[in-house]
Motif scaffolding. Structure first.
Motif, PDB file in Angstrom:
ATOM      1  N   GLY A  92       0.814  -1.210   0.000  1.00 15.55           N
ATOM      2  CA  GLY A  92       0.000   0.000   0.000  1.00 15.55           C
ATOM      3  C   GLY A  92       0.847   1.259   0.000  1.00 15.55           C
ATOM      4  O   GLY A  92       2.033   1.233  -0.323  1.00 15.55           O
ATOM      5  N   ASP A  96      -0.288   5.159   4.775  1.00 10.37           N
ATOM      6  CA  ASP A  96      -1.181   4.198   5.432  1.00 10.37           C
ATOM      7  C   ASP A  96      -0.430   3.103   6.172  1.00 10.37           C
ATOM      8  O   ASP A  96      -1.056   2.194   6.729  1.00 10.37           O
ATOM      9  N   ILE A 101      -4.226   1.523  10.984  1.00 11.72           N
ATOM     10  CA  ILE A 101      -4.825   1.774   9.669  1.00 11.72           C
ATOM     11  C   ILE A 101      -4.781   0.511   8.817  1.00 11.72           C
ATOM     12  O   ILE A 101      -5.763   0.151   8.154  1.00 11.72           O
ATOM     13  N   THR A 107      -6.220  -0.884   3.069  1.00 13.05           N
ATOM     14  CA  THR A 107      -5.059  -0.104   2.618  1.00 13.05           C
ATOM     15  C   THR A 107      -4.283  -0.756   1.488  1.00 13.05           C
ATOM     16  O   THR A 107      -3.447  -0.105   0.864  1.00 13.05           O
ATOM     17  N   HIS A 109      -2.118  -2.926   2.107  1.00 15.55           N
ATOM     18  CA  HIS A 109      -0.943  -3.447   2.789  1.00 15.55           C
ATOM     19  C   HIS A 109      -1.175  -4.865   3.303  1.00 15.55           C
ATOM     20  O   HIS A 109      -2.306  -5.258   3.612  1.00 15.55           O
TER      21      HIS A 109
END
Length: 247
Positions: A92, A96, A101, A107, A109
């Motif tokens: 991501g 973020d 988060i 995100t 991620h």
């Protein structure tokens, strides 16, 4: 009891995770929780990759995602030839790349570990072999153990075209040989940056060996590494210098 994904929500999320797994440990005491382990988590030998990365330098990096980064980091910290293993986020945006988060699952991620290694002592292919057979269950889609969400997906973030080629070839090799009972869910996502996680996540397995989540989900992986790959196992883990105790 907190839900499996509650570790990712709210400022006290790590403690919520502790409460959830502490409750699960009661079941483990009577052998119920153990039944949830997959064959990959139990650990069994798998063939090495037929294709490996050629030796080009004395230091390389590789990024792996396979569920909670605590256990993945702990496994690679015990691999001889690894110079550093840092928990973090990949997939991501930089803005973020923060625990709370990332925990929303929105995100892009994944909880990841960046492994810096000496390819003269441990090849990229051997790291992949350990990743698939010890560090996590590669047949699970967007989950590992009690953790669910795209942030726990099984993903390889290659540092080069050569790493991407080797990783894709190995996935195809393992699937063709039906090494696992289900198809491998691991994706290969090139061109993604890695961002280190907060300091309290670093060396978590080593600093918290009696933490119930670690005892149930991750300490068995260290024993599996030692059993399956004794020549690659190092007793003293290589730790991240910036880490601080979580107490």
């Amino acid at each position: 009891m907190a839900s499996p994904s509650s570790k990712q929500t709210g400022p006290r999320a790590p403690w919520q995770r502790r409460l959830f797994i502490a409750a699960a440990s009661t079941l483990a005491a009577v052998g119920v929780f153990a039944a949830s382990y997959s064959s990959a988590e139990e650990g069994r030998p798998i063939p090495p990759p037929a294709l490996d990365e050629p030796l080009k330098s004395d230091v390389e990096t590789a990024v792996f995602a396979g569920g909670c980064f605590w256990g993945v980091q702990g496994v690679f910290q015990h691999v001889a030839g690894v110079k550093e293993a840092i928990s973090g986020y990949a997939g991501g945006r930089q803005e973020d790349a923060h625990y709370q988060i990332v925990g929303t699952g929105r995100t892009g991620h994944a909880e990841s570990v960046r492994v810096t290694f000496d390819p003269r002592k441990v090849s990229y292919g051997r790291l992949l072999q350990i990743y698939f057979s010890v560090a996590h269950d590669p047949t699970e889609l967007n989950r590992q153990g009690p953790d669910r969400g795209t942030q726990y997906r099984s993903t390889i973030f290659p540092a080069s075209d050569e790493q991407a080629k080797v990783a894709k070839a190995y996935i195809a090799q393992l699937d063709a040989a039906h090494v696992f009972s289900k198809p491998i869910a691991t994706t290969v996502e090139p061109g993604r940056s890695f961002y280190p996680a907060e300091s309290y996540h670093q060396n978590f397995l080593t600093l918290n060996p009696t933490y119930p989540y670690i005892v149930i989900n991750d300490m068995p992986k260290i024993e599996t590494l030692k059993r399956l790959y004794p020549e690659a196992y190092r007793v003293d883990p290589v730790l991240v210098a910036v880490a601080k105790p979580t107490n």
